[in-house]
Design a protein around this motif. Structure first.
Motif, PDB file in Angstrom:
ATOM      1  N   LEU A 272      44.811  45.762  51.720  1.00 35.80           N
ATOM      2  CA  LEU A 272      43.437  45.349  51.993  1.00 35.80           C
ATOM      3  C   LEU A 272      42.633  46.479  52.617  1.00 35.80           C
ATOM      4  CD1 LEU A 272      41.158  43.361  52.093  1.00 35.80           C
ATOM      5  CD2 LEU A 272      42.172  42.323  54.140  1.00 35.80           C
ATOM      6  N   ARG A 273      43.192  47.120  53.638  1.00 41.09           N
ATOM      7  CA  ARG A 273      42.445  48.197  54.288  1.00 41.09           C
ATOM      8  C   ARG A 273      42.325  49.412  53.361  1.00 41.09           C
ATOM      9  NH1 ARG A 273      41.357  48.352  59.724  1.00 41.09           N
ATOM     10  NH2 ARG A 273      40.308  50.244  60.444  1.00 41.09           N
ATOM     11  N   LEU A 316      41.641  40.636  47.084  1.00 45.87           N
ATOM     12  CA  LEU A 316      41.101  41.706  47.924  1.00 45.87           C
ATOM     13  C   LEU A 316      39.574  41.706  47.888  1.00 45.87           C
ATOM     14  CD1 LEU A 316      43.535  44.651  47.055  1.00 45.87           C
ATOM     15  CD2 LEU A 316      43.561  43.200  49.095  1.00 45.87           C
ATOM     16  N   ASP A 317      38.987  41.544  46.699  1.00 45.14           N
ATOM     17  CA  ASP A 317      37.523  41.489  46.591  1.00 45.14           C
ATOM     18  C   ASP A 317      36.966  40.312  47.385  1.00 45.14           C
ATOM     19  OD1 ASP A 317      37.013  43.753  45.031  1.00 45.14           O
ATOM     20  OD2 ASP A 317      37.432  42.698  43.159  1.00 45.14           O
ATOM     21  N   ALA A 318      37.653  39.173  47.310  1.00 43.26           N
ATOM     22  CA  ALA A 318      37.198  37.992  48.047  1.00 43.26           C
ATOM     23  C   ALA A 318      37.289  38.220  49.552  1.00 43.26           C
ATOM     24  CB  ALA A 318      38.025  36.766  47.639  1.00 43.26           C
ATOM     25  N   ALA A 319      38.357  38.880  49.991  1.00 43.68           N
ATOM     26  CA  ALA A 319      38.516  39.148  51.421  1.00 43.68           C
ATOM     27  C   ALA A 319      37.429  40.091  51.927  1.00 43.68           C
ATOM     28  CB  ALA A 319      39.902  39.735  51.689  1.00 43.68           C
ATOM     29  N   LEU A 320      37.086  41.096  51.135  1.00 39.17           N
ATOM     30  CA  LEU A 320      36.019  42.015  51.535  1.00 39.17           C
ATOM     31  C   LEU A 320      34.678  41.290  51.612  1.00 39.17           C
ATOM     32  CD1 LEU A 320      36.669  45.358  49.618  1.00 39.17           C
ATOM     33  CD2 LEU A 320      37.091  44.832  52.011  1.00 39.17           C
ATOM     34  N   ALA A 321      34.401  40.425  50.625  1.00 38.04           N
ATOM     35  CA  ALA A 321      33.145  39.681  50.637  1.00 38.04           C
ATOM     36  C   ALA A 321      33.075  38.747  51.846  1.00 38.04           C
ATOM     37  CB  ALA A 321      32.995  38.879  49.339  1.00 38.04           C
ATOM     38  N   GLU A 322      34.187  38.093  52.167  1.00 42.30           N
ATOM     39  CA  GLU A 322      34.198  37.186  53.313  1.00 42.30           C
ATOM     40  C   GLU A 322      34.074  37.950  54.620  1.00 42.30           C
ATOM     41  OE1 GLU A 322      34.533  33.574  55.504  1.00 42.30           O
ATOM     42  OE2 GLU A 322      33.839  34.144  53.492  1.00 42.30           O
ATOM     43  N   PRO A 334      43.255  37.654  56.983  1.00 45.06           N
ATOM     44  CA  PRO A 334      44.661  37.400  56.624  1.00 45.06           C
ATOM     45  C   PRO A 334      45.006  38.044  55.303  1.00 45.06           C
ATOM     46  CG  PRO A 334      43.323  35.418  56.313  1.00 45.06           C
ATOM     47  CD  PRO A 334      42.454  36.422  57.012  1.00 45.06           C
ATOM     48  N   GLN A 335      46.185  38.644  55.271  1.00 48.49           N
ATOM     49  CA  GLN A 335      46.638  39.266  54.039  1.00 48.49           C
ATOM     50  C   GLN A 335      46.972  38.211  53.006  1.00 48.49           C
ATOM     51  OE1 GLN A 335      46.932  42.482  53.357  1.00 48.49           O
ATOM     52  NE2 GLN A 335      46.467  43.359  55.340  1.00 48.49           N
TER      53      GLN A 335
END
Length: 336
Positions: A272-273, A316-322, A334-335
């Motif tokens: 993610l990072r 990953l895209d969803a996590a960045l958007a959130e 959260p991973q």
């Protein structure tokens, strides 16, 4: 206009400068130390301690400067670890791989608090004597070391190759708790990435545990002096923010920095990072320097999207958007 806040008093600066600051987490303490050393009312004994503290910070990132600081200070009364001149000297020499000089200074390092055992462990690891390194580091931990030395010993013990993974994970759990206890977020983040990689057996598959060490050095070089900005710039990773500032007029330097930071982070298992560094680095780099200047970063993002499974990239895209929506650093999400 509100009146200007008065400068911190001497006791406050002293407390900040000498707070527990292991490995990478030296930014706030280093700034307080700088302020402390400028004080005209600094007592002599505190001035000596402050100079030793400076040398201890320097030995982590600038070992030649640490040795120069100690040489300029001259003989001083022995202090408890970690602020002991010969202990700091040995650490600085180890960073420069000067094993013979370490052996010459080792008898002058105190045994109290496991200080000498820590140096012995580092020395054995440097020359490839891994069994002896494990024994020495375990002896250090058994002697109730100062929190900074404890975290350093646990971190090195976890990186000594050939140990059962269950023991490595247990040491990393202890290290995580020790970092949490003193608020050492950068060091904690580094070793959490290491733990994730160990748990997935990535280092044994890749045979490349040096990745984490290289990443730690690179992150520390970029983020030094920027720790205070971490919350304000989220969800941009702090190391990316620092690289954007440092390479504000150097697009090629920015591209090199983002590629190194992103790929090393990805290889530790922190996808993610690593992905966030590439995606945000490309977007922000294009905004500052233009699309053509950062085409290699667009290629890097495309490479991740081609390499990773489609469902992981979607996650990953969803996590960045959130993270952007909630203004959180990606590392806090959260991973998948």
């Amino acid at each position: 206009m509100s009146p200007k806040a008065p400068p911190p008093d001497l006791a406050t600066l002293e407390a900040r400068a000498f707070r527990v600051a292991p490995l990478l987490d030296v930014g706030a303490a280093w700034w307080a130390l700088h302020q402390l050393r400028q004080r005209p009312d600094l007592p002599l004994d505190l001035s000596v301690r402050a100079t030793l503290r400076l040398a201890d910070f320097q030995r982590r990132f600038m070992p030649p400067e640490a040795l120069a600081t100690l040489d300029a200070l001259g003989p001083v009364p022995e202090g408890p670890p970690p602020l002991h001149a010969e202990l700091i000297r040995c650490h600085a020499l180890l960073e420069q791989r000067k094993a013979d000089e370490v052996r010459a200074s080792l008898p002058f390092v105190p045994e109290a608090g496991g200080a000498r055992a820590l140096v012995q462990g580092r020395l054995h690891a440097l020359v490839g004597e891994l069994d002896q390194a494990q024994d020495a580091l375990s002896a250090c931990l058994a002697r109730d070391p100062h929190p900074e030395l404890r975290i350093e010993a646990l971190g090195l013990l976890a990186r000594v190759s050939g140990r059962p993974r269950a023991l490595v994970l247990a040491d990393l759990d202890d290290l995580d708790a020790a970092c949490a206890a003193c608020g050492a977020g950068l060091t904690q983040s580094l070793f959490r990435a290491w733990r994730a990689a160990e748990a997935q057996d990535l280092f044994r598959k890749a045979a490349d545990g040096a990745v984490v060490t290289n990443l730690a050095r690179l992150r520390s070089l970029y983020t030094f002096g920027f720790q205070k900005d971490a919350q304000a710039v989220a969800p941009i990773p702090l190391e990316l923010h620092a690289a954007l500032v440092r390479h504000g007029r150097d697009p090629a330097g920015l591209v090199r920095a983002v590629i190194a930071l992103s790929t090393l982070t990805w290889r530790t298992g922190d996808h993610l990072r690593g992905y966030a560094l590439a995606v945000l680095g490309q977007r922000l780099g294009a905004r500052i320097h233009g699309e053509e200047a950062v085409t290699e970063l667009a290629d890097l993002v495309a490479g991740y999207r081609a390499e990773a499974p489609a469902d992981e990239i979607t996650s990953l895209d969803a996590a960045l958007a959130e993270a952007a929506r909630r203004k959180l650093s990606p590392v806090q999400e959260p991973q998948a």
